[in-house]
Design an enzyme around this catalytic site. Structure first.
Site, PDB file in Angstrom:
ATOM      1  N   GLU A 227       0.849  -1.195   0.000  1.00  0.00           N
ATOM      2  CA  GLU A 227       0.000   0.000   0.000  1.00  0.00           C
ATOM      3  C   GLU A 227       0.883   1.243   0.000  1.00  0.00           C
ATOM      4  O   GLU A 227       1.847   1.324   0.759  1.00  0.00           O
ATOM      5  CB  GLU A 227      -0.904   0.026   1.231  1.00  0.00           C
ATOM      6  CG  GLU A 227      -1.914  -1.103   1.285  1.00  0.00           C
ATOM      7  CD  GLU A 227      -2.807  -0.993   2.513  1.00  0.00           C
ATOM      8  OE1 GLU A 227      -4.014  -0.726   2.347  1.00  0.00           O
ATOM      9  OE2 GLU A 227      -2.296  -1.161   3.636  1.00  0.00           O
ATOM     10  N   HIS A 251      -6.861 -10.584   6.311  1.00  0.00           N
ATOM     11  CA  HIS A 251      -7.018 -10.534   4.856  1.00  0.00           C
ATOM     12  C   HIS A 251      -6.170 -11.594   4.133  1.00  0.00           C
ATOM     13  O   HIS A 251      -6.712 -12.455   3.445  1.00  0.00           O
ATOM     14  CB  HIS A 251      -6.641  -9.152   4.315  1.00  0.00           C
ATOM     15  CG  HIS A 251      -7.575  -8.059   4.702  1.00  0.00           C
ATOM     16  ND1 HIS A 251      -8.946  -8.186   4.683  1.00  0.00           N
ATOM     17  CD2 HIS A 251      -7.340  -6.796   5.133  1.00  0.00           C
ATOM     18  CE1 HIS A 251      -9.516  -7.061   5.070  1.00  0.00           C
ATOM     19  NE2 HIS A 251      -8.556  -6.202   5.354  1.00  0.00           N
TER      20      HIS A 251
END
Length: 487
Positions: A227, A251
């Protein structure tokens, strides 16, 4: 319970009439994702024929109904992907109301719910969404149970589901004290992505790929979610969780379950969740020696971060499965903040063929360009295969080549649902297929225990890089698929 549709030509199911109660209705998640998602479902004709949305939140500064509608319209204008007009806004606006509530003072909410359900009539179903901080989960659930709001209701609960095995078990006990497991929807928006679901379609819908989806042909699997964003003012949350708890457990390990599962008997909720649970059971306890933590330069200067914080903003690790299909195959996971790109990729690296077939020096590309199958999970998604092919000419010289499939080039994306839209719609249908189960959550915390007890010291890395230098040792003699050339 409504099973997930498997016929591509079947019309989408319409949920029964619903009352949606949205806690945290003026929070960031609701503003960016949930309210625009509900509006998209309404415009697409996927909401119930009759429904109401009651927003709720703290009593301090709580909006009245008109102020809440104005807030929602601003959120749709900023983050919605449907054109906003009086024609589509006014019917949606009429469904909206707001009632402030706390765990000690739920009366206004109870009155608003009773009024909305009286308007909707008999047979209405109730869906409660807890878009609230983790420390509010347990008291909020207890309040809902004591007030009777959970009776016959479905409950969506946001991550994280605990922060270790003990807290996950405690949260599940609280949930099960007022709700049956069939009423609970633990949401992981990664699993709602079209491209993630297409991993299952690609593997099980095509006879070419399932026979090679095993340790005989696959050398490694990488799940990579870098990210570019920093923590962006969320120090209060991040200092309590860190990247491993925030991203890996909630996740990436769930993506691993999708990638590594045995073929389920059917593509329904029970079969798929049983298949992922068997993957979680096969995960070996995570070895802290096969983990690299990092912290980006400047993290400690973020507002709210402790001056000597050792919280990791980056995690790369190796996960192994103890089963026949994947024995010896490393699953290499990486994610972090302030990295070079924002990507969501799953890469399967295939074993190298015999090298003696080609003259030495003519297969340099083979040393630098492995045979890989990669899924780019960022919407709308891409699948590509990297392989070697003969270059034109008189000699047998190999060159790098790719086959690339882009969903947007082959399908009408007008019907695409974003992750939260798909998952909320599934929840209204009572379909648990893409939601996680209590035993799976607890198992992932169980295998994480050695790392949580003995975390490595985070290594510094520069913002805009791919993380600390030490990550290369995790995948040697191979390399991380990312960074890679543009697709």
């Amino acid at each position: 319970m409504t099973a997930a549709a498997t016929d591509s030509d079947a019309a989408p199911a319409t949920p029964d009439d619903h009352l949606l109660i949205l806690f945290g209705a003026t929070g960031d998640l609701a503003r960016r994702k949930l309210l625009p998602g509900l509006f998209h479902l309404a415009v697409a004709g996927l909401m119930p024929a009759t429904y109401r949305i009651v927003g709720s939140g703290r009593t301090e500064g709580a909006p009245d109904a008109d102020e809440f509608r104005s807030y929602v319209r601003q959120a749709l204008a900023e983050f919605g992907r449907r054109e906003l007009s009086d024609k589509n806004w006014e019917p949606f606006a009429r469904t909206l109301s707001f009632a402030a509530a706390t765990t000690e003072q739920p009366d206004a909410l109870l009155e608003a719910v009773a009024h909305a359900e009286q308007e909707l009539g008999s047979g209405v179903r109730r869906l409660i969404y807890l878009a609230v901080p983790p420390d509010a989960f347990a008291p909020m659930v207890q309040m809902l149970g004591a007030s009777g709001l959970t009776e016959g209701a479905s409950l969506i609960i946001e991550k994280p589901f605990g922060n270790d095995l003990a807290s996950a078990r405690a949260l599940n006990r609280t949930l099960h004290s007022v709700l049956d497991e069939t009423q609970i929807f633990r949401i992981d928006h990664f699993l709602g992505k079209e491209a993630v679901q297409n991993i299952l379609a690609f593997r099980f819908g095509n006879g070419l790929f399932e026979p090679i989806w095993n340790r005989e042909h696959i050398d490694y699997v990488q799940i990579d979610v870098p990210e570019q964003l920093t923590i962006e003012g969320r120090a209060g949350f991040f200092e309590q969780t860190g990247t491993f708890r925030d991203m890996i457990v909630t996740h990436l390990l769930h993506l691993l379950g999708f990638v590594a599962m045995e073929p389920p008997g059917r593509l329904d909720a029970r079969s798929l969740r049983d298949a992922t649970a068997r993957v979680f059971d096969a995960i070996q306890p995570i070895d802290p020696g096969r983990v690299v933590y990092g912290q980006y330069d400047g993290y400690r200067a973020e507002p709210g971060v402790a001056p000597g914080s050792t919280i990791e903003t980056f995690a790369a690790l190796e996960v192994k499965l103890d089963n026949e299909r994947w024995a010896g195959v490393p699953f290499q996971l990486r994610t972090g903040k302030a990295l070079a790109e924002s990507r969501h990729t799953v890469t399967l690296g295939f074993k190298k063929p015999p090298q003696g077939m080609f003259a030495r020096g003519e297969s340099a590309a083979q040393a630098t360009r492995p045979n890989e199958l990669t899924f780019e999970l960022s919407d709308p998604g891409t699948i590509w295969v990297d392989f070697l092919a003969k270059e034109p000419g008189a000699s047998m010289r190999l060159g790098a080549a790719s086959l690339i499939f882009r969903f947007g080039d082959s399908f009408d994306l007008a019907n695409e649902l974003k992750a939260y839209e798909r998952l909320i719609h599934d929840c209204m249908l009572g379909d648990h297929t893409l939601f996680t189960r209590a035993d799976g959550i607890e198992r992932l915390w169980e295998v994480s225990a050695p790392l949580l007890e003995h975390p490595p010291q985070p290594l510094a890395y520069a913002p805009g890089s791919w993380g600390p230098q030490g990550i290369d040792r995790l995948v040697a003699p191979n390399h991380w698929h990312l960074p890679y050339d543009e697709r």
